[in-house]
Design an enzyme around this catalytic site. Structure first.
Site, PDB file in Angstrom:
ATOM      1  N   ALA A  38      12.123 -10.015  -6.386  1.00  0.00           N
ATOM      2  CA  ALA A  38      12.662  -8.660  -6.197  1.00  0.00           C
ATOM      3  C   ALA A  38      11.870  -8.010  -5.065  1.00  0.00           C
ATOM      4  O   ALA A  38      11.287  -6.933  -5.207  1.00  0.00           O
ATOM      5  CB  ALA A  38      12.609  -7.849  -7.482  1.00  0.00           C
ATOM      6  N   GLY A  62      -1.977  -7.128  -3.414  1.00  0.00           N
ATOM      7  CA  GLY A  62      -1.860  -5.696  -3.165  1.00  0.00           C
ATOM      8  C   GLY A  62      -2.883  -4.889  -3.950  1.00  0.00           C
ATOM      9  O   GLY A  62      -3.181  -5.195  -5.102  1.00  0.00           O
ATOM     10  N   HIS A  80       5.736  -6.083  -0.537  1.00  0.00           N
ATOM     11  CA  HIS A  80       5.482  -7.520  -0.401  1.00  0.00           C
ATOM     12  C   HIS A  80       5.388  -7.904   1.077  1.00  0.00           C
ATOM     13  O   HIS A  80       4.524  -8.682   1.474  1.00  0.00           O
ATOM     14  CB  HIS A  80       6.609  -8.340  -1.045  1.00  0.00           C
ATOM     15  CG  HIS A  80       6.728  -8.164  -2.535  1.00  0.00           C
ATOM     16  ND1 HIS A  80       7.800  -7.545  -3.128  1.00  0.00           N
ATOM     17  CD2 HIS A  80       5.905  -8.517  -3.553  1.00  0.00           C
ATOM     18  CE1 HIS A  80       7.648  -7.537  -4.445  1.00  0.00           C
ATOM     19  NE2 HIS A  80       6.507  -8.120  -4.728  1.00  0.00           N
TER      20      HIS A  80
END
Ligand code: AMP
Length: 282
Positions: free
Chosen positions: A32, A149, A37
């Site tokens: 997704a 992240g 990303h």
């Protein structure tokens, strides 16, 4: 871009490129895909010859089966997005068997206590699942550098700890959180928010920014009180936890010591969607 849909295909690809002495940058995901990303791949592009991502919704890191079931799965759209960025050399989309040949079970990890704070308290077993899948992916992909992240700050800290404790030959890099215009951290889960919930959810980042203004000016119990009041006043969002923690140990603090760094963390529910965010305090 190569789409590698099995461990065998990945292994052949890695072997070929290792022989050529290529430096590999890797960013694992659960798909997704969104701009958050993509910022990992941009960081990887700058310091590697090859950029590889993976898409695998890892069952063992979900402590709630409804959450696992509802996790968005958009693999074909993800592949198109990755192709359009031109930033990725290969995407690995393993089957469950490729990661868990002996059945869906996590390893048990000792991350020196990092795993017992925040997400570890509210999502039992979560970090054992994360450690298991990331360690296995590292063994298969053999990256020189891996990118995670800061949005999942505790996860980033735990992966660094795993690499240190297990002496894995990979360097871990943290990438700053990419946000929507409203300040809401980009997340695959945002797709499950109604437009109204999406608007309300910006309170999370707004509050973290407020907390930064109060840092070392207002006492921590008073800050906590104010944060609780903000969430009580805002309908449509329920605070699960607000914590100010030492950035290294991730232990909650009730006092700002002079030489330590601190970070504020929030987990909250907008309807059924659980959102997390954090901010370094300076
Ligand atoms: P996920 O697919 O949610 O498991 O995330 C895969 C990787 O992307 C993790 O390292 C996340 O921390 C990172 N990530 C997710 N959202 C963002 C964001 N908004 N900004 C930067 N990195 C992110």
């Amino acid at each position: 871009m190569e789409v590698l849909r099995s461990k065998n295909a990945l292994c052949a690809y890695i072997e070929r490129n290792r022989e050529m002495g290529k430096k590999i940058g890797f960013a694992p995901t659960m798909g997704a895909l969104h701009e958050g990303h993509l910022s990992l791949y941009e960081a990887a592009r700058k310091e590697n010859d090859l950029v590889i991502s993976s898409i695998f919704v890892n069952p063992t890191q979900f402590n709630n089966s409804a959450d696992l079931q509802k996790y968005p799965r958009t693999v074909e759209a993800d592949i198109k997005l990755l192709e359009s960025t031109g930033n990725i050399d290969a995407v690995y989309i393993p089957k469950e068997q490729d990661i868990y040949p002996n059945g869906l079970k996590s390893e048990k990890y000792d991350f020196d206590g990092l795993e017992n704070e925040m997400e570890g308290k509210f999502r039992p077993g979560h970090f054992d699942g994360v450690g298991t899948v990331v360690e296995e992916l590292f063994r298969q992909v053999q990256p020189d550098n891996a990118y995670f992240g800061e949005k999942d700050y505790q996860q980033l800290a735990i992966i660094k700890k795993m690499v240190e404790k297990k002496n894995l030959p990979v360097k871990i890099h943290g990438v700053p959180t990419l946000r929507e215009d409203s300040g809401l951290a980009r997340s695959s889960r945002n797709e499950r928010l109604t437009p109204e919930q999406r608007k309300t959810a910006k309170i999370i980042h707004e509050t973290l920014t407020q907390v930064n203004d109060w840092f070392r000016v207002v006492s921590i119990p008073e800050i906590k009180d104010r944060v609780n009041k903000i969430f009580e006043k805002t309908s449509g969002i329920v605070l699960e936890y607000f914590i100010i923690a030492d950035e290294e140990t991730l232990k909650e603090t009730d006092f700002f010591y002079k030489d330590r760094n601190y970070r504020a963390f929030i987990a909250a529910f907008a309807g059924e969607v659980r959102l997390i965010d954090n901010k370094h305090l300076d």
